[in-house]
Design a protein around this motif. Structure first.
Motif, short mmCIF file in Angstrom:
data_model
loop_
_atom_site.label_atom_id
_atom_site.label_comp_id
_atom_site.label_asym_id
_atom_site.label_seq_id
_atom_site.Cartn_x
_atom_site.Cartn_y
_atom_site.Cartn_z
N ASP A 262 0.87 -1.17 0.00
CA ASP A 262 0.00 0.00 0.00
C ASP A 262 0.91 1.23 0.00
O ASP A 262 1.58 1.52 1.00
N VAL A 263 0.95 1.93 -1.12
CA VAL A 263 1.91 3.02 -1.29
C VAL A 263 1.66 4.15 -0.30
O VAL A 263 2.60 4.71 0.28
N ASP A 264 0.39 4.50 -0.06
CA ASP A 264 0.08 5.62 0.84
C ASP A 264 0.32 5.26 2.30
O ASP A 264 0.84 6.07 3.08
N LYS A 265 -0.06 4.03 2.69
CA LYS A 265 0.10 3.61 4.08
C LYS A 265 1.50 3.10 4.39
O LYS A 265 1.85 2.89 5.56
N GLU A 266 2.30 2.91 3.32
CA GLU A 266 3.66 2.34 3.48
C GLU A 266 3.59 1.03 4.25
O GLU A 266 4.31 0.81 5.23
N GLU A 267 2.71 0.15 3.74
CA GLU A 267 2.46 -1.10 4.45
C GLU A 267 2.33 -2.25 3.45
O GLU A 267 1.67 -2.12 2.42
N SER A 287 -5.31 -6.98 -13.09
CA SER A 287 -6.15 -6.72 -14.26
C SER A 287 -6.31 -5.21 -14.44
O SER A 287 -6.15 -4.43 -13.49
N PRO A 288 -6.62 -4.75 -15.67
CA PRO A 288 -6.76 -3.31 -15.90
C PRO A 288 -7.85 -2.64 -15.08
O PRO A 288 -7.77 -1.44 -14.80
N ASP A 289 -8.90 -3.39 -14.67
CA ASP A 289 -9.93 -2.78 -13.83
C ASP A 289 -9.54 -2.80 -12.35
O ASP A 289 -10.27 -2.27 -11.50
N GLY A 290 -8.41 -3.43 -12.05
CA GLY A 290 -7.90 -3.43 -10.68
C GLY A 290 -8.58 -4.39 -9.73
O GLY A 290 -8.28 -4.39 -8.54
N PRO A 321 -10.02 -2.90 -4.35
CA PRO A 321 -9.08 -1.79 -4.12
C PRO A 321 -9.60 -0.75 -3.13
O PRO A 321 -8.81 -0.03 -2.52
N GLU A 322 -10.94 -0.68 -2.96
CA GLU A 322 -11.48 0.29 -2.02
C GLU A 322 -11.16 -0.09 -0.58
O GLU A 322 -10.87 0.78 0.26
#
Length: 489
Positions: A262-267, A287-290, A321-322
């Motif tokens: 998780d890039v924002d949480k650095e986790e 996948s492209p839709d994530g 992803p949410e």
């Protein structure tokens, strides 16, 4: 100056600059033997000049290229073309969506010979502007002379991302971009100043996982389309170098698992379905839709004893992803029982319809498996197609898609069985691939004398937004102990 003299001078200049077709040329009735051999292929309209050498001695060659909109032609010394970039680019742009025909003549002992013509189709589908790759010696036994580079595909301009001249005794690998955009990019540095270099929104930082995670380093990244997550595998890669026989080397996993960062949480987080002692999981691909994560897996086995017996399957797990949560179920899509093969390196097309994979007899690092070929899995109907149009009798290995999904770039040892080189192939709306062509060079003999392999080609829509010195400065400073680890997602 008299008008008569001016007219004479202008006439002489015009005659000197024009390139008349050789007269009284002897018809050979055969195609010219050229290198690289690119008859009847498809090229993007924004590619650099595809120069070639005629494989016979000649004092000069004359080449005329004709399209629906005009022609370009020139006489070249000896037997190699060297088209001007501006002239070539304008000609391709004027003829995109149609075929162009090549007419080749050679001059030897004051006699011109004319060959049968051949053609290219100039696709209106552009290829991405840049190609990122690693240059490394073909044996992979030494890593103190290597680097990551970027090449502008509409010209021959190459520049350094990072190499051993800037960071001696460091190994650089596994460069991956988010949706072909280097504003979000990641790659690894091994040995000296080891860690993962992360470029996020054009800014550089370094990840090191030492104290709060049970692993020291990660490998084989793949970005989520949101650029909020990066999937990694954790690999214990080893190599063996046989002392006898024709096989030069084998790479294999002693063990592997998968995590998501998780890039924002650095986790880092994962799931027991991706992080298990009884299985080797590797090479993730969102996948492209994530909402799906594809990966390969095989039952854990003692290595290298079972190297020739281990075969990998293609699997998929749902991802939200949410909430950053993974499903509690894994779907198995392709198994060795279905194909008799092991598969690796899934790379999904931007429209989410097709996954290109490398199939080989065993293992998941097929760089030296001569039987390794590219296949395509259709996500919608589960069909599997061997890509005979682009395979050869040598290794086909790493591959990636262009941002518009119309071009595939891949690595192959087809030239000599030793050096890995980069090839491009067009894919049309029906999923049909064109004949591949070699990465163009100003000197068509470049690839025959260059002593490095092109490793992990990745297409990019633009150059990397940071300098090699910025990367060096960040890589040499430690930012460890920041990443947490959670296995409950």
């Amino acid at each position: 100056m008299s008008k008569l003299l001016l007219v004479a001078i202008l006439s002489f200049v015009f005659w000197s600059c024009s390139k008349p077709v050789p007269e009284n040329a002897v018809e050979t009735g055969i195609l010219p033997t050229i290198f690289p051999e690119t008859y009847e292929t498809t090229i993007p309209y924004n590619i650099a000049p595809i120069n070639f050498k005629v494989n016979e001695e000649a004092d000069n060659i004359f080449v005329s290229i004709k399209g629906k909109s005009g022609k370009i032609e020139d006489t070249f010394s000896e037997n190699k073309t060297n088209w001007g970039i501006k002239e070539w680019s304008e000609f391709l742009a004027e003829n995109k969506g149609d075929s162009i025909s090549f007419f080749v003549y050679t001059l030897q002992n004051e006699t011109w010979k004319k060959y049968k013509s051949f053609s290219y189709f100039v696709s209106p589908d552009p290829v991405d502007d840049y190609l990122f790759y690693r240059l490394i010696t073909p044996g992979y036994q030494t890593w103190n002379k290597m680097g990551l580079f970027q090449r502008q595909l509409s010209s021959f301009e190459e520049s350094t991302i990072l190499d051993n001249k800037i960071m001696p005794h460091s190994c650089m690998n596994c460069h991956t971009l988010a949706a072909n955009n280097p504003d979000n990019m990641v790659f690894h540095i091994r040995e000296n100043n080891s860690g993962t270099v992360l470029i996020k929104d054009g800014k550089v930082q370094k990840l090191e996982s030492k104290k709060e995670t049970p692993f020291k380093s990660v490998s084989f990244p793949y970005w989520h389309p949101s650029a909020k997550y990066i999937a990694f595998s954790i690999n214990k890669v080893r190599q063996v170098f046989p002392s006898a026989g024709s096989e030069r080397a084998h790479a294999f996993d002693m063990g592997s698992d998968m995590v998501i960062y998780d890039v924002d949480k650095e986790e880092y987080f994962t799931s027991p379905l991706l992080y298990a002692d009884e299985a080797f999981e590797s090479f993730p691909c969102f996948s492209p839709d994530g909402r799906s994560l594809y990966f390969i897996t095989a039952p854990a086995a003692p290595m290298p004893r079972e190297l020739r017996n281990i075969q990998y399957s293609l699997c998929r797990i749902d991802f939200d992803p949410e909430t950053a949560t993974l499903s509690e179920k894994v779907d198995t899509l392709i198994t060795p029982k279905m194909t008799g093969k092991s598969l690796t390196m899934p790379r999904i097309s931007p429209d989410g319809k097709n996954i290109v994979l490398t199939f080989s007899d065993y293992g998941n690092f097929p760089a030296y498996n001569e039987e390794a070929d590219l296949y395509m899995y259709n996500v919608q109907d589960s069909s599997i197609t061997r890509l005979d149009a682009i395979n050869s009798n040598q290794v086909e290995s790493y591959h990636s898609w262009s941002s518009n999904g119309r071009w595939l770039v891949f690595s192959s040892r087809r030239m000599d069985g030793l050096f890995m080189n980069t090839y491009f192939a067009h894919i049309d709306e029906n999923g049909e691939f064109s004949k591949p062509f070699l990465l163009p060079q100003k000197d068509p003999e470049f690839h025959k004398s260059f002593l490095f392999s092109f490793n992990l080609p990745e297409l990019s829509i633009k150059p990397i937004p940071v300098s090699a010195l910025q990367i060096e400065k960040t890589a040499k400073q430690s930012e460890s102990d920041k990443q947490k680890f959670d296995t409950t997602h």
